[in-house]
Design a protein around this motif. Sequence first.
Motif, short mmCIF file in Angstrom:
data_model
loop_
_atom_site.label_atom_id
_atom_site.label_comp_id
_atom_site.label_asym_id
_atom_site.label_seq_id
_atom_site.Cartn_x
_atom_site.Cartn_y
_atom_site.Cartn_z
N GLU A 95 0.83 -1.21 0.00
CA GLU A 95 0.00 0.00 0.00
C GLU A 95 0.86 1.25 0.00
O GLU A 95 0.60 2.21 -0.74
N GLU A 96 1.93 1.25 0.80
CA GLU A 96 2.78 2.44 0.91
C GLU A 96 3.60 2.67 -0.35
O GLU A 96 3.80 3.83 -0.76
N TYR A 97 4.05 1.60 -0.99
CA TYR A 97 4.98 1.74 -2.12
C TYR A 97 4.35 1.31 -3.45
O TYR A 97 5.06 0.94 -4.38
N LYS A 98 3.02 1.36 -3.55
CA LYS A 98 2.37 0.83 -4.74
C LYS A 98 2.76 1.58 -6.01
O LYS A 98 2.87 0.97 -7.08
N GLN A 99 3.00 2.86 -5.92
CA GLN A 99 3.41 3.60 -7.12
C GLN A 99 4.80 3.18 -7.58
O GLN A 99 5.07 3.09 -8.78
N GLU A 100 5.67 2.90 -6.65
CA GLU A 100 7.03 2.49 -7.00
C GLU A 100 7.06 1.06 -7.53
O GLU A 100 7.85 0.75 -8.44
N LEU A 101 6.22 0.19 -7.01
CA LEU A 101 6.29 -1.23 -7.34
C LEU A 101 5.40 -1.63 -8.51
O LEU A 101 5.59 -2.71 -9.09
N ASP A 150 -2.71 -10.20 -3.60
CA ASP A 150 -2.30 -8.87 -3.14
C ASP A 150 -1.81 -8.01 -4.30
O ASP A 150 -2.06 -6.80 -4.34
N PHE A 151 -1.11 -8.62 -5.24
CA PHE A 151 -0.67 -7.86 -6.42
C PHE A 151 -1.86 -7.36 -7.22
O PHE A 151 -1.84 -6.25 -7.74
N GLN A 152 -2.90 -8.17 -7.30
CA GLN A 152 -4.11 -7.72 -8.00
C GLN A 152 -4.80 -6.60 -7.23
O GLN A 152 -5.22 -5.60 -7.80
N THR A 153 -4.90 -6.78 -5.91
CA THR A 153 -5.64 -5.82 -5.09
C THR A 153 -4.93 -4.47 -4.97
O THR A 153 -5.53 -3.41 -5.17
N TYR A 154 -3.62 -4.52 -4.66
CA TYR A 154 -2.89 -3.29 -4.35
C TYR A 154 -2.18 -2.68 -5.56
O TYR A 154 -2.02 -1.46 -5.63
N LEU A 155 -1.76 -3.52 -6.50
CA LEU A 155 -1.00 -3.01 -7.64
C LEU A 155 -1.75 -3.16 -8.95
O LEU A 155 -1.27 -2.68 -9.99
N GLY A 156 -2.90 -3.81 -8.93
CA GLY A 156 -3.73 -3.91 -10.13
C GLY A 156 -3.07 -4.67 -11.26
O GLY A 156 -3.27 -4.33 -12.43
N MET A 157 -2.31 -5.73 -10.95
CA MET A 157 -1.62 -6.44 -12.02
C MET A 157 -1.71 -7.95 -11.82
O MET A 157 -1.79 -8.45 -10.69
N GLU A 158 -1.67 -8.66 -12.95
CA GLU A 158 -1.69 -10.11 -12.92
C GLU A 158 -0.27 -10.64 -12.75
O GLU A 158 0.71 -9.89 -12.86
N SER A 159 -0.18 -11.95 -12.50
CA SER A 159 1.11 -12.57 -12.23
C SER A 159 1.33 -13.76 -13.15
O SER A 159 0.39 -14.51 -13.46
N LEU A 160 2.57 -13.92 -13.57
CA LEU A 160 3.01 -15.11 -14.29
C LEU A 160 3.72 -16.00 -13.29
O LEU A 160 4.75 -15.62 -12.73
#
Length: 462
Positions: A172-178, A413-423
Motif C-alpha cells: 500500500e505504501e509503495y504501490k506507485q514504485e512497485l 495482493d498484487f491484484q488488489t494493491y498493484l492492479g496487475m496479474e502474475s506469471l
Amino acid sequence: MATLAPVLDSLDSNFDTSLDRLFDLLRIQSISTDPSFSAECRKAAEWLVADLTAIGFEASVRDTPGHPMVVAHHDGPAGSPHVLFYGHYDVQPVDPLNLWDRDPFDPAIDTDETGVKVIRARGSSDDKGQIMTFVEACRAYKAAHDQLPCRISILFEGEEESGSPSLKPFLEEYKQELKADFALVCDTGMWDRETPAISTGLRGLVGEELTIHAANRDLHSGSYGGAAANPIRVLAKIFADMHDETGRVTIPGFYDGVEETPTEILKSWENLGETAESMLSPIGLSQPSGEQGRSVLELVWARPTAEFNGITGGYTGPGFKTVIPAQASSKVSFRLVHKQDPQKIREAFHAFVEERLPADCRAEWGKEHGGSPAIQLSYDAPFLSKAQAALSDEWPKPAVMIAMGGSIPIVGDFQTYLGMESLLVGFGLSDDRIHSPNEKYDVESFRKGQRSWARILDALAK
C-alpha cells in the motif's frame, strides 16, 4: 536468438560460480518465524542487496515492523515492458534437527536415491534457489549485453514463511514504485523433472472456527442422556448436511461465481496422465470423495471445497468418561475458485449453521481465517503463450498450463494493491521436501531454471 545465445552461453560457462553464490545465501539462517534469527534475516536481505547492486540494480533494504524487504530496480530499453519479480529470502525452521542427514545450513551437492544430483540445504527449493535462478539470468544478460532486455523491478520478502504481516502495508505504501505491467512469481513448481509448468489458477481460502454450546456444564450421560442436547451430535448433523450424495456442497449460493473449466484445458489436464489411482494410492486411498463425474485434477485445481479440519468435544483422554459435553468445537475451511466471493461464502456458512441449531443451542464464531479470493488468469493472456513457448524451448517436454489447489496470497495482493496479474513459473519438484528435513533442489532445476528465465525475459521483451 542471436540476442539470447550469448546469454545462455554466459549462464553455462559461469554455472559453478552461480552455485557458489547460492551456497553463500543458503548458509544464512534466515528463519523468519523465530525472533532469535532476526539478525540472520537482515543479513540475508543485505546479502541480496549487495549482489543485486553488483549486477547494476539500484537496490536497498527497506525496513518494516518485522523483517526487511529488498527492493531493486533496473532500467530497460525504451518501450520494453516493466516486470516485477517476487520471491522470499526467509526459510522455515529446521526442526526436528535429528532427521537431517547433514547441517541444514551447510549446503552441499548430494546424490539422491535415484542418482539425481541435488542441492541439499534449508531454503534450497523454498525459495532461495528459485529466486537466484532469476538473479543469475539477469546477471548473464548484463555480462552478455551490458543491459537487461526489459525494465525489471524486484521485491524480495522476509516474512513469507511467517504469514507476511508486513507485506500488505508495504504494498500500500509503495504501490506507485512497485507497480509494473505484470508480476513474475517463482514460488511454484514443475509438473515433473522434464515438464515445465505455468500455474494459471490458485484456489482462494475461507477459514472458520465454530463452537456449539448446549448445557451450562458437562452432564452425566446416564442422568441426562436422551433429554439434554448433545453439541457433538448437533455439530455432526450440521456437517453431514453440508454435502449431498454426489459430493456437492449444499450451502445455498455456494456455487455462485463458479465457472466450468474450458474443455480444451480439461483435455490438456487429462493428457498429464494423473488418475485417481496414481494420486490416491500413495496415501492409502483409492476413491475420490469430491463431486462425482470430475477428474482428480479438476477436483483439486478447479472446483470449490468444504472441508472439516478438526473436531473436539467431550472427553478424549485415556479410558472412558460418560459425559454429554457442554460444547463441541470445529475448524472448517473452504477452498474457492473462479469468482466466488469469500465474504458471501462466510455469511452463507454462518446462516447454514444458525438455521440448523436446536432451540437450546447456540453457535459461537471464533477468529476468522483466510478471506482471499481465487486467482484465475486468462488462458489467452499474451504473456502466458510467450512464456509457454520459451519454457518449451528449454526443457525436454513442452510446458503445460496447470492450476494449484492451494493459495499464494501475494498473487491476490498484487491484484488488489498493484492492479496487475502474475506469471507463475517455478522449477521446484514435488519431492523437494520443502518445510521438511533434508530439503533439496535439483541441480538441473537450478541450471535450467536460469536458462528458462533468460528465455522468458527475451520472449517478453519481444
